[in-house]
Enzyme design. Structure first.
Site, PDB file in Angstrom:
ATOM      1  N   GLU A 117       0.844  -1.192   0.000  1.00 28.58           N
ATOM      2  CA  GLU A 117       0.000   0.000   0.000  1.00 28.58           C
ATOM      3  C   GLU A 117       0.882   1.246   0.000  1.00 28.58           C
ATOM      4  OE1 GLU A 117      -3.651  -0.088   1.959  1.00 28.58           O
ATOM      5  OE2 GLU A 117      -3.753  -2.264   2.084  1.00 28.58           O
ATOM      6  N   LYS A 158       1.054   4.234  -5.292  1.00 31.59           N
ATOM      7  CA  LYS A 158       1.884   3.030  -5.282  1.00 31.59           C
ATOM      8  C   LYS A 158       3.039   3.125  -6.279  1.00 31.59           C
ATOM      9  CE  LYS A 158      -2.113   0.374  -3.763  1.00 31.59           C
ATOM     10  NZ  LYS A 158      -2.977  -0.801  -3.941  1.00 31.59           N
ATOM     11  N   ARG A 178      -2.661  10.953 -14.140  1.00 31.17           N
ATOM     12  CA  ARG A 178      -3.715   9.945 -14.159  1.00 31.17           C
ATOM     13  C   ARG A 178      -4.010   9.359 -12.775  1.00 31.17           C
ATOM     14  NH1 ARG A 178       0.381   6.451 -17.067  1.00 31.17           N
ATOM     15  NH2 ARG A 178       0.958   4.763 -15.622  1.00 31.17           N
ATOM     16  N   ASN A 233      -6.128  -2.676   0.013  1.00 30.15           N
ATOM     17  CA  ASN A 233      -7.200  -3.466   0.595  1.00 30.15           C
ATOM     18  C   ASN A 233      -7.317  -3.293   2.110  1.00 30.15           C
ATOM     19  OD1 ASN A 233      -9.367  -5.111   0.129  1.00 30.15           O
ATOM     20  ND2 ASN A 233      -8.204  -7.008   0.039  1.00 30.15           N
TER      21      ASN A 233
END
Length: 267
Positions: free
Chosen positions: A3, A52, A121, A161
């Site tokens: 993460e 990331k 992006r 997650n």
């Protein structure tokens, strides 16, 4: 997949180990040989993270862009480099430090314009001091479940997650709830919570999300044992009692990833 806090932590480690010095760059595996030759022996000026994505800045406005993906590792080690072990895509080395990159999704040399295109992006990153408004407005207009939106790197960069599950639990938000139905103050509270939790992750190298009253010592329970480390409320606790209400934690699938939540605390 690591993460965002892990990548920001790596950026700090790279700067501490190599910043301001010429660095030997090689590709023992050979798959990054051409890129390594471009920056070999060049001074490292900076290292940055956005979500990331890791960017290692070299003199001459060149950047090595790294995305670890699902299986990549990047180990920064104090001490002179020893023999190469395993499939090392890129090695950074000086006389007193080295770093080995294995199994990344991306490892490439970029110029400023190419680097800027990647940033463009990605959504705001809680660890960069970014303005959260674009992410919160996009979530607030969307019919997509908020549990999916938080994992969309074009919406909000760096959340994986674990942080997705934990911050929604802490906010009392059902992950299946459409983004547009979550009140704006709650979405802002989720962002602020991520800023604090992820900053702690950078400092400690692990994800801890439980409040003091739910720590093992306070509750008289054994510490969590998990290869991800850290004390959490719902992540990987399917079937176990919620630390707050005792209801069994549930698990489902959202965007091909396991999703954990408490059906009572997050109703």
């Amino acid at each position: 997949m690591p993460e965002g806090h892990t990548i920001h932590r790596l950026a700090h480690q790279v700067v501490r180990a190599f910043g301001g010095r010429p660095v030997g760059v090689s590709s023992p595996q050979g798959r990054f040989a051409a890129g390594a030759a471009v920056v070999d022996g060049v001074e490292v000026r900076d290292a940055q993270a956005h979500g990331k994505h890791l960017f290692i800045g070299f003199d001459g406005r060149r950047w090595v862009h790294v995305h670890l993906g699902l299986y990549g590792t990047f180990d920064v080690v104090a001490g002179p480099p020893g023999p190469v072990r395993g499939e090392v895509r890129m090695r950074l080395a000086t006389s007193d430090a080295h770093a080995d990159l294995r199994g990344p999704t991306a490892c490439e040399v970029l110029g400023e314009a190419e680097k800027a295109a990647i940033h463009a992006r990605l959504g705001p990153d809680p660890l960069r001091g970014d303005d959260p408004a674009p992410a919160l407005e996009r979530i607030g207009r969307s019919r997509t479940p908020v549990g999916i939106l938080l994992m969309d790197q074009t919406v909000l960069a760096g959340v994986g997650n674990v942080y997705r599950a934990e911050t929604l639990f802490r906010a009392g938000v059902d992950p299946s709830r459409p983004g547009r139905t979550v009140p704006a103050p709650v979405l802002r509270a989720v962002w602020d919570d991520l800023v604090g939790l992820m900053a702690t992750g950078v400092a400690t190298g692990r994800i801890d999300t439980v409040r003091p009253e739910h720590e093992p010592e306070a509750m008289g329970r054994p510490p969590r044992v998990d290869d991800h480390g850290g004390e959490v409320y719902v992540y990987r606790r399917a079937g176990q009692p919620c630390l707050v209400c005792g209801t069994p934690v549930r698990v489902g699938i959202a965007a091909a990833r396991n999703l954990f939540w408490c059906p009572r605390c997050q109703c």
